[in-house]
Design a protein around this motif. Structure first.
Motif, PDB file in Angstrom:
ATOM      1  N   ALA B  19       2.243  13.040 -11.594  1.00  0.00           N
ATOM      2  CA  ALA B  19       1.122  13.033 -12.551  1.00  0.00           C
ATOM      3  C   ALA B  19       0.246  11.801 -12.326  1.00  0.00           C
ATOM      4  O   ALA B  19      -0.985  11.871 -12.418  1.00  0.00           O
ATOM      5  N   THR B  20       0.886  10.686 -12.008  1.00  0.00           N
ATOM      6  CA  THR B  20       0.139   9.444 -11.784  1.00  0.00           C
ATOM      7  C   THR B  20      -0.739   9.563 -10.538  1.00  0.00           C
ATOM      8  O   THR B  20      -1.929   9.202 -10.553  1.00  0.00           O
ATOM      9  N   LEU B  21      -0.165  10.089  -9.455  1.00  0.00           N
ATOM     10  CA  LEU B  21      -0.925  10.211  -8.202  1.00  0.00           C
ATOM     11  C   LEU B  21      -2.093  11.184  -8.382  1.00  0.00           C
ATOM     12  O   LEU B  21      -3.213  10.931  -7.932  1.00  0.00           O
ATOM     13  N   GLN B  50       3.263   0.625 -18.295  1.00  0.00           N
ATOM     14  CA  GLN B  50       4.379  -0.138 -17.703  1.00  0.00           C
ATOM     15  C   GLN B  50       5.136   0.694 -16.665  1.00  0.00           C
ATOM     16  O   GLN B  50       5.675   0.148 -15.700  1.00  0.00           O
ATOM     17  N   THR B  51       5.161   2.014 -16.872  1.00  0.00           N
ATOM     18  CA  THR B  51       5.796   2.897 -15.883  1.00  0.00           C
ATOM     19  C   THR B  51       5.070   2.786 -14.549  1.00  0.00           C
ATOM     20  O   THR B  51       5.678   2.719 -13.480  1.00  0.00           O
ATOM     21  N   ILE B  52       3.741   2.773 -14.624  1.00  0.00           N
ATOM     22  CA  ILE B  52       2.966   2.660 -13.380  1.00  0.00           C
ATOM     23  C   ILE B  52       3.222   1.301 -12.740  1.00  0.00           C
ATOM     24  O   ILE B  52       3.509   1.219 -11.533  1.00  0.00           O
ATOM     25  N   TYR B  53       3.152   0.246 -13.524  1.00  0.00           N
ATOM     26  CA  TYR B  53       3.356  -1.085 -12.951  1.00  0.00           C
ATOM     27  C   TYR B  53       4.771  -1.270 -12.393  1.00  0.00           C
ATOM     28  O   TYR B  53       4.988  -2.104 -11.517  1.00  0.00           O
ATOM     29  N   ARG B  54       5.746  -0.492 -12.919  1.00  0.00           N
ATOM     30  CA  ARG B  54       7.090  -0.618 -12.381  1.00  0.00           C
ATOM     31  C   ARG B  54       7.139  -0.109 -10.935  1.00  0.00           C
ATOM     32  O   ARG B  54       7.913  -0.569 -10.118  1.00  0.00           O
ATOM     33  N   TRP B  55       6.295   0.878 -10.622  1.00  0.00           N
ATOM     34  CA  TRP B  55       6.343   1.491  -9.296  1.00  0.00           C
ATOM     35  C   TRP B  55       5.283   0.975  -8.337  1.00  0.00           C
ATOM     36  O   TRP B  55       5.451   1.059  -7.126  1.00  0.00           O
ATOM     37  N   VAL B  62      -1.504   2.616  -5.801  1.00  0.00           N
ATOM     38  CA  VAL B  62      -1.389   3.971  -6.353  1.00  0.00           C
ATOM     39  C   VAL B  62      -2.224   4.941  -5.527  1.00  0.00           C
ATOM     40  O   VAL B  62      -1.769   6.017  -5.126  1.00  0.00           O
ATOM     41  N   LEU B  63      -3.455   4.529  -5.257  1.00  0.00           N
ATOM     42  CA  LEU B  63      -4.396   5.418  -4.590  1.00  0.00           C
ATOM     43  C   LEU B  63      -3.975   5.712  -3.154  1.00  0.00           C
ATOM     44  O   LEU B  63      -4.075   6.853  -2.687  1.00  0.00           O
TER      45      LEU B  63
END
Lengths: 202, 202
Positions: B19-21, B50-55, B62-63
């Motif tokens: 979903a993030t990608l 925070q979920t995004i920053y964890r990965w 991300v991009l």
């Protein structure tokens, strides 16, 4: 003394025009196209905002004129506007591709041209103006030189010169925009040789 | 029931990652790279910031992962990762250049890829990451196919395959980024023929 007003005003206008174009090139390289404003151009050029609006409808128009002036200046310095025709297509193309490498790698051109190119990639209207006004006329120089080469038997007769020229400007633009590998005179020469003789064995 | 937690969490993680990608690709096309934020990606994806920053350490990370996933998906759909080697270099190159045209002109790829390319033009760090991580591996597919063609006597033995492949990807990228002329299968075929046989008469 009234008759002296017009020439003085003309000189002042020309000075303001040049200062505006120069300021636009500097600023777009510094802040990028989206943050470029007529106000900032006016302040950098030391001219009134209204003076700029009297001559140009938008920042895009100023910038396209600035690049056109840069191109005219380069052509004037090179002493000619057409690609030379010495009868040796390979030598003539190496000359022009080397000159393109020199232009693209000069900081005076590289920084503002990148800012304009980046905006053209995501802004179709500006991109189309850039292509029709600045790029396509320079590509037509290749078309004319390649047509002459076809007439002289130095280029394959069935080729579309508009497609053939992209074998030269495409790879140069690719290296320049994406910074994949160095742009050098040695690369310019190799590129011309590879485009002329092709990938397949002779 | 504690033993079921891990697989559920894994599925949730994978859903959040996808979903993030997906959100990053959509948003960069909508607002451009400079205005893309981790906050907006999190909101669109329905995951915590925070979920995004964890990965991922940054929006660039991300991009780049999002484009890598898009590329892997395209390769999986095509059923192979290497350029085919049927023994007919011209046919194999036409196939891959046509597929590139299809990818570049599909809205799902075109809009976000333009936003990323535009930023890479003016942002050397991001541009270098894009080239080393996404572009160069795909160019190495051409290098391998052209080396095989040299061994099979279908490509000139003295050519540098890394230079030769730019005769194909350079013009395609030029048409795509600058929108000079249409990108079509007919153009893909003409380009491959012109690059293989060269501008000079045989």
């Amino acid at each position: 003394m009234a008759h002296k007003t017009a020439p003085d005003a003309g000189r002042r206008s020309e000075r303001s025009r040049r200062a505006t174009l120069e300021a636009a090139l500097e600023l777009v390289g510094e802040v990028g196209y989206p943050k470029l404003t007529i106000e900032a151009i006016a302040a950098r050029a030391g001219v009134g905002k209204q003076t700029i609006y009297r001559w140009w409808p938008s920042k895009a128009a100023v910038l396209l004129d600035a690049f056109a002036a840069l191109g005219e200046q380069a052509a004037a310095e090179a002493g000619e506007s057409e690609i030379p025709d010495t009868g040796d297509l390979e030598a003539d193309l190496k000359l022009v591709v080397r000159a393109t490498v020199d232009e693209l790698t000069s900081p005076r051109y590289d920084v503002p041209a990148r800012a304009l190119a980046a905006e053209g990639v995501v802004n179709p209207e500006l991109g189309a103006e850039f292509v029709s006004r600045l790029l396509e006329p320079s590509l037509q120089l290749y078309v004319r030189r390649l047509r002459a080469a076809q007439e002289a038997g130095q280029a394959a007769p069935h080729l579309d010169p508009r497609v053939a020229l992209e074998l030269l400007v495409g790879p140069i633009t690719h290296r320049w925009l994406l910074r994949t590998l160095p742009l050098s005179h040695a690369y310019a020469d190799t590129l011309v040789e590879t485009a002329l003789h092709g990938i397949a064995p002779r």
